[in-house]
Scaffold this active site. Structure first.
Site, PDB file in Angstrom:
ATOM      1  N   GLU A 103       0.582  -0.823   0.263  1.00  0.00           N
ATOM      2  CA  GLU A 103       0.005  -0.361   0.356  1.00  0.00           C
ATOM      3  C   GLU A 103       0.979   1.021   0.163  1.00  0.00           C
ATOM      4  OE1 GLU A 103      -2.789  -0.274   3.312  1.00  0.00           O
ATOM      5  OE2 GLU A 103      -3.413  -1.803   2.543  1.00  0.00           O
ATOM      6  N   GLY A 104       0.988   1.268  -1.266  1.00  0.00           N
ATOM      7  CA  GLY A 104       3.044   2.501  -1.275  1.00  0.00           C
ATOM      8  C   GLY A 104       3.764   2.494  -0.291  1.00  0.00           C
TER       9      GLY A 104
END
Length: 657
Positions: free
Chosen positions: A436-437
């Site tokens: 997620e990043g």
């Protein structure tokens, strides 16, 4: 437009423009973290610590009790690790107790838990099996329920949310074999058929889209029933086009799960490669208008990112428990290893950091529930800081355990010792710095938001494409802004010895001095950012190492603030107040040392020589250094071929029914 079988070729500038267009650009609500980066320490935005309503607490605690019993009696984390699979019975049991619908409103059959209690549930489940925690998080934090909640039509919510609350598992599909954090190059296409509908408003009836492409690392994709898929709609008459979000039935004709991927950790993760070939998706399954897909994805992640630090905080709690119990019974040189300073400092770090992570998590989550503040930076900082610090805590636990930390739980049990899965935790946590990043992307994302106020007033000054006339107007605007802003960075409450005195109650450690330090450091951080923008101007975005340090300083300041506010909350509630003050004080002392080091490295670093070495590596100047070893890697391309077309592989999709 490039053909459907090729990843689009885009320039760096075009890629940045796509990312910028997807940003949530307006700030309608206050943000503690944004103000912090601007040199304004707004303690009033987080203190007194916000609290949940009594009914939310009761509902959350009732479910946590049920979930705890399920985890203790039905989930065998060691079995999941050994067999690299979550048993169907476990997933069925989670469905029965309503765990799939923790964040779904009760009107649709969900539990309607707050973000605070959803996070507590994930921390609890993740402590037993991180793979099960990942399944629930991927389903609700970034899967179909969250974008539907934020952007779905009433009809879509009525159709899908009851299924998602009780029976259907969802997955989020954005990444492709050659596309990670650069969505401008997205190759999956969704082409309207001849009866396609206008894309100017919500999802309307009357046509289909035909989906083609390959998605990589589809967490839950192997077992999912519903997918949220990001695909590029070509521009045509009546269709503005752009990256668009679709709900896709996983059982649709043309959907093939071609591979179940295996990883360093999270061995039970149902993550795969999913191919779409001529998959027909009704226009009524489109979420939002055409071209809104990236904005939907980024907005979903604003609160969705809080699920990872929830499991990181839970990991810290487990690390502390094991470190405490083990280091009290293991003796070296006549006393428990905890009494040796070399080990004791590690235990102190784990205890203080766990307190801080929970403080950051609960504060951010409660603010998300209240919806009073804009928490996009706070959630991103929580994800960044939580994933990095949890990894360090797990690494320290392995070191405290020594050889036993490196040994598997099964091996320990086989020779008669307690099966402590410390090495598994290290492997399982490693992905959180990428999920997620990645940390590097989070640095850039947060930095972009942190300098938003500067770019809003001075962006045209440093944009090479801006006309001279517009530059002149921007100069006047920027001059007025900085004439007001810069003088405020010279002095503040942090220089008053009596400031924040309510954080130094009698008989407790002095937290007021740490808050004064945060206030002073906030102004120093803002000055450093301004100096950097003045120095590098349009090249600022290329100074990624510098920006990373700026963000890391902000993360530490946020964690210190949250820790002090949480300690005062616990004190006023009579809930371990003195101990909480001790932990907050210790954390702030440790954090301040890290902050000072980061400030020093803003201007005194090896960034320039590092770039020269990188150029030398890429030019092959150091290949002689690689001699003397053999590369055990197999043959094959670095990136798999993702040409559109029918699948030639067996479908390994296995829905849980």
């Amino acid at each position: 437009m490039p053909g459907p079988h090729h990843t689009p070729k885009v320039s760096e500038r075009e890629a940045r423009q796509v990312a910028e267009a997807a940003r949530q650009q307006d700030w309608h609500k206050p943000s503690f973290a944004k103000e912090l980066f601007l040199g304004r320490f707004r303690l009033d935005l987080i203190h007194p610590h916000p609290l949940p309503p009594a009914e939310d607490v009761q509902r959350g605690e009732e479910f946590l009790a049920k979930l705890r019993d399920f985890c203790e009696t039905k989930i065998d984390g060691a079995l999941i690790e050994r067999e690299a699979r979550i048993p169907d019975a476990v997933i069925d049991g989670l469905k029965e107790i309503g765990a799939l619908g923790m964040k779904i409103d009760t009107r649709y059959g969900g539990l309607g838990l707050t973000q605070v209690y959803y996070n507590k549930a994930l921390a609890l489940v993740g402590s037993v099996s991180p793979a099960v925690g990942a399944l629930l998080s991927a389903h609700q934090s970034i899967g179909v329920p969250q974008p539907l909640k934020l952007f779905g039509t009433p009809e879509q919510k009525e159709t899908f949310l009851p299924r998602l609350a009780r029976t259907d598992i969802s997955a989020f599909l954005l990444t492709e074999p050659d596309v990670g954090s650069d969505p401008a190059r997205l190759a999956t296409t969704a082409v309207p058929d001849d009866g396609g509908t206008s894309g100017s408003s919500g999802a309307e009836s009357g046509g289909d889209y035909v989906l083609d492409g390959v998605k990589l690392w589809t967490t839950n994709g192997v077992v999912a029933d519903l997918l949220v898929v990001m695909a590029r709609v070509p521009r045509s008459e009546g269709h503005p086009g752009g990256i668009t979000a679709f709900i896709v039935e996983a059982a649709s004709e043309g959907v093939t799960v071609e591979n179940r991927n295996a990883f360093m950790g999270l061995r039970g993760l149902e993550n795969g490669v999913t191919r779409f070939h001529r998959v027909r998706v009704p226009a009524t399954h489109r979420i939002g208008p055409e071209g809104a897909g990236l904005k939907i994805a980024l907005t979903t992640l604003n609160t969705g990112r809080l699920s990872l630090p929830a499991m990181c905080a839970g990991a810290g709690k487990w690390c502390l428990k094991v470190a405490r119990e083990w280091s009290a019974v293991r003796e070296q040189w006549g006393k428990p290893v905890a009494r040796h300073e070399a080990v004791g400092t590690k235990i102190s770090f784990i205890a203080a950091t766990t307190f801080a992570l929970e403080a950051v998590l609960d504060l951010s989550s409660q603010m998300a529930d209240e919806d009073r503040n804009d928490i996009r930076i706070e959630a991103a900082l929580a994800k960044l800081y939580g994933s990095e610090m949890a990894w360090l805590m797990a690494d320290e636990l392995v070191q405290i355990r020594g050889g036993r930390g490196y040994e598997t739980a099964d091996s320990l049990a086989a020779r008669g010792e307690r099966a402590v899965p410390a090495e598994q935790l290290l492997r399982d946590l490693r992905i959180n710095r990428i999920f997620e990043g990645s940390t590097e992307i989070m640095h850039l994302l947060i930095a972009r938001e942190a300098v938003d106020a500067h770019l809003a007033v001075a962006g045209d000054l440093i944009d090479p494409d801006t006309s001279l006339g517009d530059k002149a107007k921007a100069g006047v605007q920027a001059g007025a802004f900085y004439a007001r802003w810069l003088p405020r960075l010279v002095a503040g409450r942090g220089q008053l010895p009596t400031a924040y005195a309510d954080f130094h109650p009698r008989g407790h450690p002095d937290l007021a001095r740490h808050l004064r330090h945060v206030e002073r450091a906030s102004r120093r951080l803002a000055r450093s950012t301004f100096y950097a923008m003045s120095r590098w101007q349009g090249r600022m975005e290329t100074k990624q190492a510098f920006l990373g340090r700026i963000v890391d300083i902000g993360a530490e300041l946020f964690a210190m603030s949250a820790s002090c506010v949480r300690a005062e909350l616990l004190r006023t509630n009579g809930d371990h107040g003195r101990a909480a003050y001790e932990l907050a004080d210790t954390f702030c002392r440790q954090s301040r040392l890290r902050v000072e080091e980061l400030f020093g490295r803003l201007w005194d670093n090896t960034d320039d020589v590092d770039r020269k070495v990188v150029e030398g590596v890429l030019a092959g100047r150091y290949t002689w250094l690689e001699e003397g070893v053999l590369d055990p890697s197999g043959d094959g391309p670095w990136i798999a071929d993702a040409t559109h077309g029918p699948s030639t592989r067996e479908n390994v999709h296995r829905p849980i029914r």
